[in-house]
Design a protein around this motif. Structure first.
Motif, PDB file in Angstrom:
ATOM      1  N   VAL A   1      12.113  82.824 -39.390  1.00 24.99           N
ATOM      2  CA  VAL A   1      11.219  83.797 -38.761  1.00 24.99           C
ATOM      3  C   VAL A   1      10.060  84.141 -39.686  1.00 24.99           C
ATOM      4  N   ALA A   2      10.352  84.335 -40.984  1.00 29.52           N
ATOM      5  CA  ALA A   2       9.289  84.652 -41.928  1.00 29.52           C
ATOM      6  C   ALA A   2       8.259  83.527 -41.985  1.00 29.52           C
ATOM      7  N   LEU A   3       8.742  82.289 -42.017  1.00 28.37           N
ATOM      8  CA  LEU A   3       7.833  81.141 -42.063  1.00 28.37           C
ATOM      9  C   LEU A   3       7.021  81.013 -40.779  1.00 28.37           C
TER      10      LEU A   3
ATOM     11  N   LEU B   1       4.857  74.496 -44.881  1.00 25.05           N
ATOM     12  CA  LEU B   1       5.804  73.555 -45.478  1.00 25.05           C
ATOM     13  C   LEU B   1       5.848  73.700 -46.993  1.00 25.05           C
ATOM     14  N   ALA B   2       4.667  73.857 -47.623  1.00 26.42           N
ATOM     15  CA  ALA B   2       4.631  73.999 -49.076  1.00 26.42           C
ATOM     16  C   ALA B   2       5.310  75.285 -49.518  1.00 26.42           C
ATOM     17  N   THR B   3       5.082  76.374 -48.782  1.00 26.40           N
ATOM     18  CA  THR B   3       5.719  77.646 -49.125  1.00 26.40           C
ATOM     19  C   THR B   3       7.236  77.545 -49.016  1.00 26.40           C
ATOM     20  N   ALA B   4       7.717  76.906 -47.961  1.00 29.98           N
ATOM     21  CA  ALA B   4       9.161  76.751 -47.780  1.00 29.98           C
ATOM     22  C   ALA B   4       9.760  75.922 -48.909  1.00 29.98           C
ATOM     23  N   TRP B   5       9.095  74.810 -49.223  1.00 31.46           N
ATOM     24  CA  TRP B   5       9.640  73.910 -50.244  1.00 31.46           C
ATOM     25  C   TRP B   5       9.651  74.578 -51.612  1.00 31.46           C
ATOM     26  N   LEU B   6       8.532  75.222 -51.987  1.00 30.51           N
ATOM     27  CA  LEU B   6       8.456  75.858 -53.298  1.00 30.51           C
ATOM     28  C   LEU B   6       9.424  77.035 -53.404  1.00 30.51           C
ATOM     29  N   ALA B   7       9.535  77.818 -52.327  1.00 35.17           N
ATOM     30  CA  ALA B   7      10.448  78.965 -52.355  1.00 35.17           C
ATOM     31  C   ALA B   7      11.894  78.501 -52.515  1.00 35.17           C
ATOM     32  N   ALA B   8      12.268  77.459 -51.788  1.00 35.93           N
ATOM     33  CA  ALA B   8      13.646  76.964 -51.871  1.00 35.93           C
ATOM     34  C   ALA B   8      13.928  76.351 -53.230  1.00 35.93           C
ATOM     35  N   ARG B   9      12.981  75.563 -53.737  1.00 31.58           N
ATOM     36  CA  ARG B   9      13.196  74.951 -55.050  1.00 31.58           C
ATOM     37  C   ARG B   9      13.281  76.011 -56.141  1.00 31.58           C
ATOM     38  N   GLY B  10      12.447  77.063 -56.026  1.00 35.46           N
ATOM     39  CA  GLY B  10      12.524  78.136 -57.016  1.00 35.46           C
ATOM     40  C   GLY B  10      13.845  78.883 -56.936  1.00 35.46           C
ATOM     41  N   ALA B  11      14.364  79.085 -55.725  1.00 31.53           N
ATOM     42  CA  ALA B  11      15.617  79.819 -55.560  1.00 31.53           C
ATOM     43  C   ALA B  11      16.811  79.049 -56.087  1.00 31.53           C
ATOM     44  N   VAL B  12      16.795  77.719 -55.967  1.00 29.48           N
ATOM     45  CA  VAL B  12      17.955  76.911 -56.339  1.00 29.48           C
ATOM     46  C   VAL B  12      17.867  76.417 -57.779  1.00 29.48           C
ATOM     47  N   ARG B  13      16.791  76.742 -58.447  1.00 31.37           N
ATOM     48  CA  ARG B  13      16.550  76.173 -59.774  1.00 31.37           C
ATOM     49  C   ARG B  13      17.694  76.447 -60.745  1.00 31.37           C
ATOM     50  N   ARG B  14      18.122  77.715 -60.828  1.00 31.58           N
ATOM     51  CA  ARG B  14      19.190  78.018 -61.780  1.00 31.58           C
ATOM     52  C   ARG B  14      20.550  77.505 -61.317  1.00 31.58           C
TER      53      ARG B  14
END
Length: 832
Positions: free
Chosen positions: A21-23, A368-381
């Protein structure tokens, strides 16, 4: 990995709903902003006054400043006259058959509620107008009127021009011809025309040796003819052809185009920032809810690269799903916004929105870029955890922040506070301009340091909550301390919503309050005279001065100028509101701090203290200005004053402002003394305002000016609220096993609901307090820059309503899914 990503997405639709929904709304808002920008860049207005001329040559659209590092252009706000001698140069261009000069100016017509366009009869061929009845004007006291005005041959009419109210005889009526196919309909001007003899039109135009434009007729394609004319004349004029001709008819068309570009760009930037924070929070929460799944994958041999690839591809799946409905929603929203601007008169009639593929492609790419970057940042650790530690990490949340996140949060906090402190030592609008940067820096810092804020709130409020509710309160405080990261993901959008809304609303209230207060404090007149149409003829002021009891009359003209100023060491052009005043000034108190307005003659100018700070000028210094029609002037500062918000940052000699305005007539007369009845009888159609009516008029004008900001703020707040609700519902709905465990160890439904209730109130209160702390330095910088006082104007009722709404949103969006979750059997739910 792609197959696994699809499978994981299908299995976790509920937890990914907030991200989707946010996206979707982020894509829609970015697409709508892109439409506004593209419409500003490419929008065309059907030609009306120049409908028959294939090519139109007019003055420059904007003032230009070329610096070493940049190229600045500011739209001009008054019609630009060009030399009449250019007709000879244009006639020499190959393919040109005829050159028709245009002399146009606003005039007032008795009985007409709006101004009409006065023109020379030789300009009739540009529309084209043809006589329907009667004959062309032959003497200075004869006119031809548009058939739409409904006049009869021989009728006597009073027309108001820059040299006064004059009586004319109607010798004919003219009918506008049909434009070329596909070009019918109202254009940018949208006004009826009244035609004078060429000599009389030149007198009313009052620019000897100049004309407003030329219509060029010739052979061949209009675009090719326009290119040849442009090569011959160079960059001293603007050449229009085809569907661009309507832009030459009225400066408001150009102003509207610039407004669309500015709104689309600024709103798009804000939305992009908000979208990144909101979507990152939503994805962070979704990934944290999958700690057990990621831990299991790491334990059975999945590499960090595979985990990142799986989450990244899953985010793209969500992104694609959000883009599909987001783009048509954005198109509909963009068209609705455009229609609202036209309906409010902020865009001229005939403007149509442009829907090209570029804004939609950009919106899709941003989503698409926002979704990808947000997900990659969240899963990084989570992807870096060692396999042997993965399941242990999933069982309990780490209390400490990651080093990178902690450092970044502290850096943003330091930058925000430093910017706020520096703004207090800056002068003028430079300080006010830092407000946007301050709020962005502090919101980002609060988002990064969210877990710290949550634990701090639990520590400060824990004692009170525990004593108030020994079971539910105790559980809420304990859970808040141990699940701070999860709750920070919930608190982040709430903080963003409150801080952004408070900053925007209270910035408006501060500016509006200061503007209204200055306008009212500076109004020392007993009556203000104004009229429908282009303005008041000069004989009204002369007659008013002769009335019994009148002790002073000040004629005013409202206009705009462009200041050639220096900001942060760089030369720049800045549009400024200006007022032309006759001297001695009576009925208006600008709050002069140095110098005297009695010297406001010839090449004198008075500046507000804000404008003086931008120029770096004081009394006796020279300043460079461009008048609204682009004419450069170099004026001597004769006074500085305080009430720039109420009356404009620049006060000009009346004659100078009149000579460079389209109508050349007074906007208002400020009259001290005299009787209302006597003033109203000076001319037909006069409106006489007393102080109470003048205050109401100021409030109405201010409300209209604030409409755009409220509309744009509402869009962003709706987006944030939807995202907040989805985040809260998703976060609460994912706690099924936690609630089931509490009930299995003896907790009742009532106690679980009490725990969630206290958590919601704690998070809501945290959002209000943190948002207030973010808003305070931002508003202080803005207020100090504009008014010289660090105290903003914050309506207490508005603040209380916002705080209660934030608390209610957190409470409702958390308790509703909790109630649904508690309906199931805990023994069944614990197995999930």
């Amino acid at each position: 990995m792609l197959r696994l990503a699809f499978a994981a997405s299908r299995g976790r639709m509920a937890s990914l709903a907030g991200s989707f929904v946010a996206l979707m709304f982020a894509v829609a808002l970015v697409a709508a902003c892109g439409m506004l920008m593209e419409s500003g860049l490419r929008a065309r207005v059907p030609a009306e006054r120049y409908g028959a001329a294939p090519v139109v040559v007019a003055g420059l659209e904007q003032a230009v400043l070329a610096t070493e590092d940049d190229f600045l252009g500011v739209p001009l706000t008054e019609p630009v006259a060009i030399p009449a001698t250019l007709a000879g140069e244009i006639a020499k261009v190959p393919g040109v058959a005829k050159v028709v000069p245009e002399i146009g100016f606003p005039v007032g017509l008795t009985g007409a509620r709006e101004s009409v366009t006065g023109r020379s009869w030789e300009s009739a061929a540009l529309t084209p107008y043809t006589l329907k009845k009667g004959r062309a004007p032959a003497t200075p006291h004869e006119i031809v009127t548009d058939v739409t005005l409904g006049h009869e041959i021989g009728q006597k009419l009073h027309v108001t021009g820059r040299d006064g109210l004059r009586e004319y005889t109607v010798t004919g009526t003219a009918e506008p011809g049909t434009n070329r196919p596909g070009e019918d309909g109202p254009g940018a001007d949208g006004r009826a025309s009244v035609f004078f003899t060429p000599g009389r039109a030149a007198e009313l135009f009052a620019r000897p040796g100049k004309v407003l434009a030329f219509g060029v007729f010739g052979d061949g394609q209009s675009e090719e003819l326009a290119r040849r004319v442009e090569r011959a004349l160079g960059d001293t004029v603007t050449v229009y052809a085809g569907d661009r001709r309507g832009m030459a008819e009225d400066v408001t068309a150009r102003e509207g185009r610039e407004m669309l570009i500015a709104i689309g760009g600024s709103l798009g930037g804000v939305i992009l920032m908000v979208a990144v924070l909101v979507v990152a929070s939503a994805f962070g929460l979704a990934v944290r809810q999958r700690d057990r799944e990621i831990a299991l994958l790491r334990a059975i041999g999945a590499t960090p690269r595979q985990i990142r690839a799986m989450i990244g591809q899953e985010s793209l799946v969500i992104g694609v799903a959000a883009v599909v409905p987001g783009l048509p929603l954005g198109v509909a929203l963009g068209r609705w916004l455009f229609d609202q601007f036209v309906a409010r008169g902020m865009l001229p009639r005939g403007f149509t929105p442009v829907t090209g593929p570029l804004p939609l492609l950009v919106a899709a790419a941003v989503g698409l870029a926002t979704a990808w970057l947000a997900a990659r940042g969240a899963v990084r650790r989570a992807a870096r955890v060692k396999p042997t530690e993965a399941l242990g990490e999933a069982a309990a949340e780490r209390r400490e922040l990651g080093r990178g996140r902690m450092i970044a949060g502290l850096v943003f906090l330091a930058l925000g506070l430093s910017a706020s402190a520096m703004a207090m030592y800056m002068a003028g609008e430079t300080a006010a301009a830092t407000a946007g940067a301050i709020v962005l820096l502090l919101i980002t810092a609060a988002t990064l340091l969210g877990p710290w804020l949550v634990r701090l709130a639990a520590r400060l409020a824990g004692g009170v909550i525990g004593r108030t509710s020994p079971v539910g309160g105790y559980l809420a405080v304990a859970n808040t301390r141990t699940a701070a990261k999860r709750l920070a993901s919930v608190a982040g959008p709430l903080i963003l919503m409150f801080a952004f809304a408070a900053t925007t609303l209270f910035s408006q209230s501060t500016i509006a309050h200061a503007t209204t207060r200055q306008a009212l404090d500076g109004n020392r007149a007993d009556h203000i005279l104004q009229a429908a149409g282009p303005g008041l003829p000069p004989e009204v002021a002369r007659a008013a001065r002769e009335l019994p009891g009148v002790t002073g009359v000040t004629e005013t003209i409202r206009t705009k100028v462009i200041g050639d100023t220096t900001e942060l060491g760089s030369r720049t052009l800045k549009p400024m509101a200006a007022i032309g005043l006759t001297v001695p000034v009576r009925g208006i108190d600008l709050g002069v701090t140095s110098g005297s307005l009695d010297r406001l003659r010839g090449n004198g100018v008075a500046l507000s203290t804000l404008a003086a700070g931008g120029f770096g000028a004081s009394v006796g210094d020279k300043v460079r200005l461009l008048m609204g029609d682009g004419t450069p002037v170099r004026l001597t500062v004769v006074a500085l004053y305080e009430r720039g918000l109420g009356y404009g940052d620049v006060a000009l000699p009346y004659a100078l402002a009149r000579d460079h305005s389209a109508s050349g007539m007074s906007s208002q007369l400020y009259v001290t003394g005299g009787a209302k009845e006597g003033l109203a009888a000076l001319a037909p159609g006069l409106t006489v305002l007393d102080r109470a009516a003048a205050r109401a008029a100021i409030d109405t004008a201010q409300e209209f000016n604030d409409w755009v900001n409220r509309l744009l703020l509402g869009m962003i707040i709706v987006f944030i609220v939807i995202s907040v609700v989805n985040t809260l519902v998703t976060a609460t709905g994912a706690r099924v096993r936690e609630f089931a465990l509490l009930r299995l160890v003896g907790g009742t439904r009532r106690q679980v609901r009490a725990m969630v209730r206290w958590e919601a109130l704690l998070i809501g209160a945290l959002a209000v307090v943190t948002g207030t702390l973010i808003t305070a330095p931002t508003l202080m910088a803005l207020t100090y820059g504009l008014t010289g006082s660090p105290l903003p104007h914050i309506p207490s009722l508005t603040y209380a309503t916002m705080a209660l709404a934030t608390m209610a949103l957190a409470y409702t969006a958390t308790l509703t899914p909790t109630h649904k979750t508690l309906l199931g059997r805990p023994a069944d739910q614990i197995r999930r």
